[in-house]
Design an enzyme around this catalytic site. Sequence first.
Site, PDB file in Angstrom:
ATOM      1  N   HIS A 112      15.059  18.083  15.931  1.00 49.97           N
ATOM      2  CA  HIS A 112      13.778  17.988  15.237  1.00 49.97           C
ATOM      3  C   HIS A 112      13.599  19.229  14.371  1.00 49.97           C
ATOM      4  O   HIS A 112      14.050  20.315  14.721  1.00 49.97           O
ATOM      5  CB  HIS A 112      12.621  17.938  16.251  1.00 49.97           C
ATOM      6  CG  HIS A 112      12.558  16.659  17.005  1.00 49.97           C
ATOM      7  ND1 HIS A 112      12.031  15.514  16.467  1.00 49.97           N
ATOM      8  CD2 HIS A 112      12.962  16.332  18.252  1.00 49.97           C
ATOM      9  CE1 HIS A 112      12.107  14.543  17.353  1.00 49.97           C
ATOM     10  NE2 HIS A 112      12.670  15.011  18.447  1.00 49.97           N
ATOM     11  N   ALA A 140      31.240  19.040  33.624  1.00 51.58           N
ATOM     12  CA  ALA A 140      29.889  18.604  33.995  1.00 51.58           C
ATOM     13  C   ALA A 140      28.816  19.520  33.413  1.00 51.58           C
ATOM     14  O   ALA A 140      29.024  20.723  33.237  1.00 51.58           O
ATOM     15  CB  ALA A 140      29.758  18.563  35.514  1.00 51.58           C
ATOM     16  N   ALA A 158      32.329  23.637  32.872  1.00 52.02           N
ATOM     17  CA  ALA A 158      31.064  23.103  33.372  1.00 52.02           C
ATOM     18  C   ALA A 158      29.905  24.039  33.024  1.00 52.02           C
ATOM     19  O   ALA A 158      30.029  25.259  33.104  1.00 52.02           O
ATOM     20  CB  ALA A 158      31.138  22.899  34.878  1.00 52.02           C
ATOM     21  N   LYS A 164      29.333  26.340  18.560  1.00 53.70           N
ATOM     22  CA  LYS A 164      30.285  26.647  17.487  1.00 53.70           C
ATOM     23  C   LYS A 164      31.571  25.883  17.723  1.00 53.70           C
ATOM     24  O   LYS A 164      31.849  25.429  18.832  1.00 53.70           O
ATOM     25  CB  LYS A 164      30.564  28.151  17.443  1.00 53.70           C
ATOM     26  CG  LYS A 164      29.344  28.961  17.073  1.00 53.70           C
ATOM     27  CD  LYS A 164      29.656  30.418  16.955  1.00 53.70           C
ATOM     28  CE  LYS A 164      28.367  31.132  16.559  1.00 53.70           C
ATOM     29  NZ  LYS A 164      28.446  32.540  16.634  1.00 53.70           N
TER      30      LYS A 164
END
Length: 184
Positions: A112, A140, A158, A164
């Site tokens: 947004h 995960a 995880a 980047k």
Amino acid sequence: MILRLLKNLFHYSLRCIRMIYPFIIGRLFFKHYGSNFDPGFNMKFQSGRNISIGDNFSGMGMIFFYANEGSLSIGNNCGVSTNIQFGAANGEITIGNDVMIASNVVMRAANHGIGKEQKMYMQTYDEGQIIIEDDVWIGANVIILKNVTISKGAVIGAGSVVTKDVPSYAIVAGNPAKVLRYRT
């Protein structure tokens, strides 16, 4: 005897549903889906006509596909675990072949706007793209933000936040994700 018959009927019904479910979902909601499409149960779609999925896709369920005006393309031989969010919105997500995605991964190809001249909920999307090349493993609880390319053979640790580009065969982790070493 009746209990055994009911049990067999129940298992047969589940097998039939498991065989028919991917076909119905694929035909109704996706632009294209390949052979051996096994998405698991509990999927949510938004603008699925902009979503293409290759052969041998395997999911464990709770997969959210959001394409809106954007596009989402997933290659062949990809496996995803549970609670995955592919959020293309009006951006673009492209995932190559042979990609593994663990639980609770979020990909957002758009954000947004945050200008002060409009209320937050009225802001337009600022679109981008996410490209994940072949033979990538995403651990995960990873978050991948817009305008990122994860190159061939990379491993994302995880809990990482990828902001980047990730070089080929790099192993990255952290917030923001940084190169720890390279695959050998």
